[in-house]
Design a protein around this motif. Sequence first.
Motif, mmCIF file in Angstrom:
data_model
loop_
_atom_site.group_PDB
_atom_site.id
_atom_site.type_symbol
_atom_site.label_atom_id
_atom_site.label_comp_id
_atom_site.label_asym_id
_atom_site.label_seq_id
_atom_site.Cartn_x
_atom_site.Cartn_y
_atom_site.Cartn_z
ATOM 1 N N LEU A 91 0.831 -1.204 0.000
ATOM 2 C CA LEU A 91 0.000 0.000 0.000
ATOM 3 C C LEU A 91 0.863 1.250 0.000
ATOM 4 C CD1 LEU A 91 -2.593 1.659 0.408
ATOM 5 C CD2 LEU A 91 -2.476 1.124 2.826
ATOM 6 N N MET A 92 1.814 1.272 0.908
ATOM 7 C CA MET A 92 2.655 2.471 1.023
ATOM 8 C C MET A 92 3.507 2.669 -0.215
ATOM 9 S SD MET A 92 3.778 2.842 4.992
ATOM 10 C CE MET A 92 2.580 2.730 6.317
ATOM 11 N N GLN A 93 4.055 1.598 -0.733
ATOM 12 C CA GLN A 93 4.874 1.726 -1.931
ATOM 13 C C GLN A 93 4.064 2.267 -3.101
ATOM 14 O OE1 GLN A 93 6.492 -2.177 -2.253
ATOM 15 N NE2 GLN A 93 8.419 -1.659 -1.199
ATOM 16 N N THR A 94 2.893 1.689 -3.295
ATOM 17 C CA THR A 94 2.056 2.153 -4.391
ATOM 18 C C THR A 94 1.674 3.609 -4.185
ATOM 19 O OG1 THR A 94 1.136 -0.069 -4.510
ATOM 20 C CG2 THR A 94 0.021 1.636 -5.758
ATOM 21 N N TYR A 95 1.315 3.924 -2.971
ATOM 22 C CA TYR A 95 0.906 5.281 -2.649
ATOM 23 C C TYR A 95 2.011 6.280 -2.980
ATOM 24 C CZ TYR A 95 -1.251 9.057 -0.039
ATOM 25 O OH TYR A 95 -1.828 10.249 0.317
ATOM 26 N N TYR A 96 3.203 6.014 -2.478
ATOM 27 C CA TYR A 96 4.313 6.925 -2.736
ATOM 28 C C TYR A 96 4.675 6.959 -4.216
ATOM 29 C CZ TYR A 96 5.465 8.186 2.085
ATOM 30 O OH TYR A 96 5.433 8.710 3.356
ATOM 31 N N VAL A 132 -9.961 11.600 -5.540
ATOM 32 C CA VAL A 132 -8.718 10.994 -5.048
ATOM 33 C C VAL A 132 -8.877 10.611 -3.585
ATOM 34 C CG1 VAL A 132 -6.276 11.388 -4.570
ATOM 35 C CG2 VAL A 132 -7.269 12.254 -6.681
ATOM 36 N N MET A 133 -9.445 11.542 -2.818
ATOM 37 C CA MET A 133 -9.651 11.289 -1.400
ATOM 38 C C MET A 133 -10.554 10.087 -1.186
ATOM 39 S SD MET A 133 -10.016 15.138 0.210
ATOM 40 C CE MET A 133 -11.159 14.592 1.484
ATOM 41 N N ALA A 134 -11.667 10.075 -1.909
ATOM 42 C CA ALA A 134 -12.638 9.000 -1.728
ATOM 43 C C ALA A 134 -12.026 7.640 -2.063
ATOM 44 C CB ALA A 134 -13.869 9.260 -2.595
ATOM 45 N N LEU A 135 -11.321 7.572 -3.183
ATOM 46 C CA LEU A 135 -10.749 6.297 -3.602
ATOM 47 C C LEU A 135 -9.660 5.838 -2.633
ATOM 48 C CD1 LEU A 135 -10.583 6.841 -7.470
ATOM 49 C CD2 LEU A 135 -12.074 5.269 -6.216
ATOM 50 N N SER A 136 -8.850 6.790 -2.183
ATOM 51 C CA SER A 136 -7.791 6.436 -1.240
ATOM 52 C C SER A 136 -8.395 5.886 0.048
ATOM 53 C CB SER A 136 -6.940 7.658 -0.916
ATOM 54 O OG SER A 136 -6.357 8.175 -2.084
ATOM 55 N N ARG A 137 -9.427 6.570 0.483
ATOM 56 C CA ARG A 137 -10.086 6.177 1.718
ATOM 57 C C ARG A 137 -10.614 4.740 1.627
ATOM 58 N NH1 ARG A 137 -12.946 8.255 6.090
ATOM 59 N NH2 ARG A 137 -14.851 7.083 6.522
ATOM 60 N N GLN A 138 -11.214 4.471 0.484
ATOM 61 C CA GLN A 138 -11.780 3.146 0.225
ATOM 62 C C GLN A 138 -10.689 2.075 0.284
ATOM 63 O OE1 GLN A 138 -14.355 3.830 -3.230
ATOM 64 N NE2 GLN A 138 -14.123 1.638 -3.664
ATOM 65 N N TRP A 139 -9.639 2.357 -0.441
ATOM 66 C CA TRP A 139 -8.514 1.434 -0.540
ATOM 67 C C TRP A 139 -7.881 1.204 0.835
ATOM 68 C CZ3 TRP A 139 -3.296 3.264 -3.033
ATOM 69 C CH2 TRP A 139 -2.405 2.191 -3.067
ATOM 70 N N LEU A 140 -7.639 2.311 1.532
ATOM 71 C CA LEU A 140 -7.038 2.212 2.860
ATOM 72 C C LEU A 140 -7.937 1.409 3.790
ATOM 73 C CD1 LEU A 140 -4.956 2.938 4.965
ATOM 74 C CD2 LEU A 140 -6.063 5.151 5.261
ATOM 75 N N GLY A 141 -9.227 1.663 3.685
ATOM 76 C CA GLY A 141 -10.170 0.931 4.520
ATOM 77 C C GLY A 141 -10.048 -0.566 4.310
ATOM 78 N N ARG A 160 -6.922 5.071 10.613
ATOM 79 C CA ARG A 160 -6.822 5.853 9.381
ATOM 80 C C ARG A 160 -6.013 7.122 9.609
ATOM 81 N NH1 ARG A 160 -11.044 4.312 5.539
ATOM 82 N NH2 ARG A 160 -12.820 3.687 6.801
ATOM 83 N N LEU A 161 -6.348 7.812 10.689
ATOM 84 C CA LEU A 161 -5.661 9.067 10.984
ATOM 85 C C LEU A 161 -4.165 8.834 11.178
ATOM 86 C CD1 LEU A 161 -5.683 12.091 11.633
ATOM 87 C CD2 LEU A 161 -6.245 11.517 14.002
ATOM 88 N N SER A 162 -3.828 7.802 11.930
ATOM 89 C CA SER A 162 -2.417 7.512 12.167
ATOM 90 C C SER A 162 -1.695 7.231 10.866
ATOM 91 C CB SER A 162 -2.267 6.307 13.098
ATOM 92 O OG SER A 162 -2.793 6.625 14.368
ATOM 93 N N PHE A 163 -2.310 6.393 10.047
ATOM 94 C CA PHE A 163 -1.715 6.076 8.761
ATOM 95 C C PHE A 163 -1.467 7.350 7.961
ATOM 96 C CE2 PHE A 163 -2.041 5.267 4.239
ATOM 97 C CZ PHE A 163 -1.161 4.212 4.070
ATOM 98 N N THR A 164 -2.498 8.167 7.875
ATOM 99 C CA THR A 164 -2.368 9.397 7.092
ATOM 100 C C THR A 164 -1.303 10.314 7.680
ATOM 101 O OG1 THR A 164 -4.725 9.189 6.649
ATOM 102 C CG2 THR A 164 -3.690 11.251 6.043
ATOM 103 N N SER A 165 -1.286 10.426 8.997
ATOM 104 C CA SER A 165 -0.270 11.268 9.630
ATOM 105 C C SER A 165 1.120 10.804 9.256
ATOM 106 C CB SER A 165 -0.432 11.235 11.148
ATOM 107 O OG SER A 165 -1.709 11.721 11.527
#
Lengths: 217, 217
Positions: A91-96, A132-141, A160-165
């Motif tokens: 997840l993090m790799q793809t995200y970055y 972008v926000m909605a899709l990210s949220r979905q994926w992260l969930g 979620r908050l911790s991850f985003t932080s």
Amino acid sequence: MSAKTGRPKGDSDARQRLIAAALALFGNQSFNNVSTRQLAREAGVDAALIRYYFGSKLGLFEQMLREMLEPMLERLRAQPQAAFPSDLTGLMQTYYSIMAPNPNLPRLVVRVLQEDEGTEPFRILMTLFGEVMALSRQWLGKVLLNSGRLRPGVEPELARLSFTSLMVFPLIAPQVLIRQFGISLDADFLPTLIQHNVQVMEKGLFLPEDADMRTLS
Amino acid sequence: MSAKTGRPKGDSDARQRLIAAALALFGNQSFNNVSTRQLAREAGVDAALIRYYFGSKLGLFEQMLREMLEPMLERLRAQPQAAFPSDLTGLMQTYYSIMAPNPNLPRLVVRVLQEDEGTEPFRILMTLFGEVMALSRQWLGKVLLNSGRLRPGVEPELARLSFTSLMVFPLIAPQVLIRQFGISLDADFLPTLIQHNVQVMEKGLFLPEDADMRTLS
DNA sequence: TCTTTAATTCATCATTTGATGAGTATGGTA
DNA sequence: TACCATACTCATCAAATGATGAATTAAAGA
């Protein structure tokens, strides 16, 4: 000698250069703080071209955002699940890797979202970035919750908050702060950061991988 | 009927109101984006009073920062160790209690630090906030490192970064994002956030409290 | 009371801003 | 070649901005 006025000979990339200048400048200063003359100077182009190509300064802003976010969105929308790993590291790799191409963007987005919500740049950004926000949220969930490994007592929203932080702060923190941490956010460093963050979240939010689920309350 | 011009009868808090307006407006928009007329309107005061009391818009900015940061600095400087707990929970509680009085400040600081570093507001902020950063860093170092409980393999600088990310991001994130997390950052919620963050760091960065140190490499 | 100082408003100025329209030269096309 | 759309420059405008000095009134001190 070349004419000062009139259409220049050969091809020119004036339009492209304006988009690039817009990303560079809007990435580091707020919309109103960047003048059309500044944009033109940075692009090495006459200021009137902003009107010619984009109608207005706001038009340039919108078009720039569109061209930056579109590829991101396409990638997120495609989401054949397969391509979107469900483990934290993936997840993090793809995200970055999605964010990496334009390091100015995260700062830009956060700054615009903070400006008074009634403002035009804000509306424009939300139109594009909302998805972008909605899709990210979905994926992260999916990754956080469906793994079934969240430690009991850990609120999903707080996870979620911790991850985003952990993910976003390094991307938007002012250089002065980043320097203070003795780190630099170039490509070399990203794997280290990702590995560290995964560790923190794995041990901080999840049950040990091999934990017996029956020990839950 | 009261005179429009001249010194008003009785006492007035024009100066105070300008400081308050400055915090409110500079807290949400960048320096150049806030006009003196806006500041005056927000304070319910004539714009020329900015010059009268503070010399210039920049003077008002500086004075406001000074009055906001001074109490913070005094508290950090005093540091009779005793008052500055060395456990994570205590650290976070103290930290948030220092920041809580002016929730606009974190956003303001981060925004100014991001503006081009050559700018006047930046220099002014750094003069005052530099010490806050240094003292916080020192204090955080004490808690993180001297506890002797950092998990082996965890880089101290990365631990600092994680701490800062978890603590600062919620304070500076745009409202739109905060809302998306289904949380609000009022006083009621802070204890929950602190407790969560402590958990994440305790398990994510530290060895179990009762761990036998001899298991280290 | 008389005088000085403090606190405020107001009109105004030079500068910067985004926008605009008129003008000019090049490129493609009929 | 004639023509029109394309790609640019330049001078300029109205609005907004920070700053400023003169004018006005209240409070404080002698």
